[in-house]
Design an enzyme around this catalytic site. Structure first.
Site, mmCIF file in Angstrom:
data_model
loop_
_atom_site.group_PDB
_atom_site.id
_atom_site.type_symbol
_atom_site.label_atom_id
_atom_site.label_comp_id
_atom_site.label_asym_id
_atom_site.label_seq_id
_atom_site.Cartn_x
_atom_site.Cartn_y
_atom_site.Cartn_z
ATOM 1 N N ASP A 213 0.847 -1.198 0.000
ATOM 2 C CA ASP A 213 0.000 0.000 0.000
ATOM 3 C C ASP A 213 0.881 1.245 0.000
ATOM 4 O OD1 ASP A 213 -1.984 1.884 0.282
ATOM 5 O OD2 ASP A 213 -2.613 1.252 2.281
ATOM 6 N N PHE A 214 1.264 1.704 -1.197
ATOM 7 C CA PHE A 214 2.016 2.947 -1.358
ATOM 8 C C PHE A 214 1.047 3.991 -1.898
ATOM 9 C CE2 PHE A 214 6.623 1.223 -2.083
ATOM 10 C CZ PHE A 214 6.517 0.456 -0.933
ATOM 11 N N GLU A 215 0.758 5.016 -1.118
ATOM 12 C CA GLU A 215 -0.169 6.066 -1.534
ATOM 13 C C GLU A 215 0.566 7.386 -1.718
ATOM 14 O OE1 GLU A 215 -3.791 6.117 0.805
ATOM 15 O OE2 GLU A 215 -3.639 3.958 1.217
ATOM 16 N N PHE A 216 0.000 8.239 -2.580
ATOM 17 C CA PHE A 216 0.595 9.540 -2.912
ATOM 18 C C PHE A 216 2.002 9.368 -3.500
ATOM 19 C CE2 PHE A 216 -2.404 10.209 0.632
ATOM 20 C CZ PHE A 216 -3.307 11.047 -0.008
#
Length: 426
Positions: A213-216
């Site tokens: 979960d890598f966001e932005f």
């Protein structure tokens, strides 16, 4: 299964009599702590047992399951009132199955923090395929930040649930870091270091896979993120571990915004064994009052998603929370409070509010005035909104659903899920 919407002045006894079920069973199935206090507009799940047995002296849930030709987990799912506990007593009524015909089989994932209330988790575990433990972070030097997860892994295994490790760019301050993602995705040596450590944790702790979960993520790292996921899959799959990737809720490929641009649905979908579409947070803490997961928005994400990702790889994101906004809403100033779905009904009961249902978004909501005469607006989930979202799984041919998150109880969700579907086991 039927879903009853409480009318003004109705009592639990009257409702039970109408459907031909016992008030005690109705209260137990819906997790009602105060059965005498119903809210106008509140939903109740009505279940019709097909086979029941009475526990005899010396019998256990395991012995009953063996005699009836069902699993212990099935008995736990069909008897929510047991709270996930296999302990039974003579004279107790156990439901073997219900009259409801299942609509199919699906996989169910749920996310928890290590400090989850164990009683709440035990209630949910019989209904899960996977349990994802949130979260392993990492430093700029590529060192994993450990998680106190051994007890939860053991508990998941106790219920036959597959535990998944969670890797994210979340910082100790609780924010997803673009800088951390940028550093990792542009440094092959750092990636190798992280992958080796991930493999070490998977092997040592007994996980069955990895959820990323890598966001932005910065847009220029779009291909690098695909490549990193592909590298993880290539390294983990041969050892029997799956790779799941969380994706922002996009409705078209070139959707602008830092949350969306580096999440390439086609590329990441091909690189992953499965993906979670985070179809929630349209209603959010800093935004104006609205449904957290409006059905129209969810459909638009799925309409796009299934054109570029194999539907059987897709998990639909399911919210297990709502928000309480003080009014009037002022952009940049007003902050909503995150609440549980059971808590939302309790708030409505406390302040005498009537729960309404928005057909367009397929979500319940209500307004109330607190002790200081400040008006509040609440949006949350109930049996109707959950049923509407679960119906999308067979319609689109999805793998299943993923709940963010399991930190709060939500009895009606599990009852609706169990009435409609069999749970896939790995």
């Amino acid at each position: 299964m039927e879903i009853h919407v409480v009318r003004e002045g109705e009592t639990l006894f009257e409702i039970a009599q109408r459907y031909g079920v016992s008030p005690e069973r109705l209260a137990l199935d819906n997790g009602l702590e105060t059965p005498t206090r119903l809210v106008t507009g509140q939903t109740l799940v009505i279940l019709y047992p097909q086979r029941t047995v009475t526990v005899q002296p010396g019998e256990t849930l395991s012995s009953i399951a063996a005699r009836e030709g069902v699993s212990v987990n099935q008995l736990l799912r069909n008897n929510y009132g047991l709270g996930g506990d296999v302990t039974v007593y003579p004279g107790q009524t156990i439901v073997i199955d219900y009259q409801q015909e299942k609509q199919g089989v699906l996989s169910v994932n749920g996310y928890v923090y290590p400090f989850v209330d164990r009683a709440v988790l035990r209630q949910a575990l019989p209904y899960l395929t996977y349990l994802t433990l949130f979260t392993y972070g990492f430093t700029t030097e590529g060192d994993l930040i450990d998680l106190d997860d051994e007890d939860l892994i053991r508990l998941a295994r106790e219920y036959g649930v597959s535990p998944l490790m969670h890797l994210s760019t979340l910082t100790p301050e609780g924010n997803f870091s673009s800088e951390l993602a940028n550093r990792l995705l542009n440094d092959p040596a750092l990636q190798e270091k992280i992958i080796e450590q991930v493999l070490g944790v998977l092997r040592a702790k007994g996980y069955d896979g990895l959820d990323v979960d890598f966001e932005f993520v910065d847009p220029e790292n779009r291909q690098a993120y695909i490549d990193f996921i592909a590298q993880l899959t290539a390294r983990l799959n041969p050892e029997g571990y799956i790779v799941v990737t969380a994706l922002a809720p996009k409705t078209y490929d070139e959707q602008p915004g830092l949350l969306y641009e580096a999440h390439d649905y086609r590329g990441i979908g091909e690189a992953s064994n499965a993906v979670l579409l985070m179809t929630y947070e349209w209603g959010y803490s800093a935004g104006p009052p609205m449904a957290v997961s409006p059905i129209g928005n969810v459909r638009r994400v799925l309409d796009y998603g299934v054109t570029v990702i194999e539907p059987s790889k897709i998990y639909l994101g399911m919210p297990n929370y709502g928000y309480d906004w003080p009014l009037p809403f002022e952009k940049g100033v007003t902050r909503a409070r995150s609440i549980g779905n059971v808590e939302a009904v309790d708030i409505a009961a406390r302040y005498g509010a009537t729960i309404l249902y928005d057909e367009a978004s397929q979500a319940p909501h209500f307004n109330y005035y607190n002790e200081g005469w400040t008006e509040h607006e609440v949006w949350f989930e109930d049996a109707r909104s959950i049923r509407a979202k679960l119906a999308l799984v067979p319609e689109y041919g999805l793998a299943g659903v993923g709940y963010w998150n399991l930190m709060r109880p939500f009895p009606q969700n599990w009852q609706v899920l169990n009435a409609l579907y069999d749970i896939r086991r790995v």
